[in-house]
Design an enzyme around this catalytic site. Structure first.
Site, mmCIF file in Angstrom:
data_model
loop_
_atom_site.group_PDB
_atom_site.id
_atom_site.type_symbol
_atom_site.label_atom_id
_atom_site.label_comp_id
_atom_site.label_asym_id
_atom_site.label_seq_id
_atom_site.Cartn_x
_atom_site.Cartn_y
_atom_site.Cartn_z
ATOM 1 N N GLY A 97 -135.840 -71.211 11.503
ATOM 2 C CA GLY A 97 -134.825 -71.612 12.464
ATOM 3 C C GLY A 97 -134.487 -70.484 13.404
ATOM 4 N N ASP A 120 -121.653 -63.833 8.652
ATOM 5 C CA ASP A 120 -122.868 -64.523 8.219
ATOM 6 C C ASP A 120 -123.791 -63.592 7.441
ATOM 7 O OD1 ASP A 120 -122.158 -66.941 9.419
ATOM 8 O OD2 ASP A 120 -123.229 -66.490 11.276
ATOM 9 N N ALA A 126 -127.417 -65.806 13.971
ATOM 10 C CA ALA A 126 -127.919 -64.435 14.143
ATOM 11 C C ALA A 126 -129.353 -64.293 13.666
ATOM 12 C CB ALA A 126 -127.022 -63.470 13.389
ATOM 13 N N LYS A 158 -122.012 -67.514 20.002
ATOM 14 C CA LYS A 158 -121.987 -66.348 19.104
ATOM 15 C C LYS A 158 -122.417 -65.059 19.793
ATOM 16 C CE LYS A 158 -122.349 -68.687 14.706
ATOM 17 N NZ LYS A 158 -122.828 -68.550 13.339
ATOM 18 N N ASN A 211 -119.225 -64.321 14.682
ATOM 19 C CA ASN A 211 -118.799 -65.639 14.207
ATOM 20 C C ASN A 211 -117.311 -65.661 13.849
ATOM 21 O OD1 ASN A 211 -118.807 -64.295 11.752
ATOM 22 N ND2 ASN A 211 -119.736 -65.983 10.636
ATOM 23 N N SER A 265 -114.409 -78.076 10.076
ATOM 24 C CA SER A 265 -113.525 -76.915 9.929
ATOM 25 C C SER A 265 -112.051 -77.269 10.014
ATOM 26 C CB SER A 265 -113.846 -75.864 10.992
ATOM 27 O OG SER A 265 -115.133 -75.344 10.803
ATOM 28 N N SER A 269 -118.188 -80.728 13.315
ATOM 29 C CA SER A 269 -117.486 -79.714 12.520
ATOM 30 C C SER A 269 -116.426 -80.318 11.595
ATOM 31 C CB SER A 269 -116.805 -78.711 13.453
ATOM 32 O OG SER A 269 -116.019 -77.809 12.703
ATOM 33 N N GLY A 328 -131.073 -70.398 14.819
ATOM 34 C CA GLY A 328 -129.635 -70.459 15.033
ATOM 35 C C GLY A 328 -128.927 -69.176 14.662
#
Length: 132
Positions: A127, A104, A131, A64, A85, A16, A14, A129
């Site tokens: 994918g 998201d 939602a 999540k 999220n 972030s 990350s 991942g």
């Protein structure tokens, strides 16, 4: 000083913390953003209690969906996606209220909407991942 952060199981990937440190600094915002690795979601309540100045969190995999059980309220987007999220943490005296959001879905929609043409009728999600 307000505190914000990211929860997830492994956050070594990350960016972030550095991203928000830069944003807070440039915006002269008196806040700190930290990554909080949680080995399991059961540690979430202790995190909330241990940082009284915590105002909000971002949530990444694998929590999540799991974090929903710890929240007091979900907005419509999180309810529809059954995934969170972003969490707002509101403290009123000893009471702690937490509301979950899913940004998201909106971000995905806003990003794609300008590119959609009337003939675009179907989509495929690649994918599993978030939602998805």
């Amino acid at each position: 000083m307000d505190h914000f952060g990211l929860i997830g199981k492994s956050l070594k990937h990350s960016f972030s913390e550095a991203f928000f440190a830069d944003k807070f600094s440039k915006g002269k915002i008196n806040a700190v953003y930290k990554n909080f690795e949680l080995e399991n979601i059961e540690l979430f309540p202790d995190l909330i209690k241990s940082i009284p100045s915590l105002k909000g969190l971002n949530v990444t995999i694998p929590y999540k969906k799991q974090v929903i059980d710890y929240l007091d309220e979900l907005d419509a987007s999180a309810l529809n996606a059954q995934a969170v999220n972003t969490i707002s943490v509101i403290r009123k005296g000893q009471e702690i209220l937490m509301k979950g959001f899913n940004t998201d879905c909106m971000a995905f929609t806003v990003t794609l909407r300008p590119m959609l043409m009337p003939y675009h009728k179907k989509a495929i999600i690649l994918g599993t991942g978030g939602a998805a």
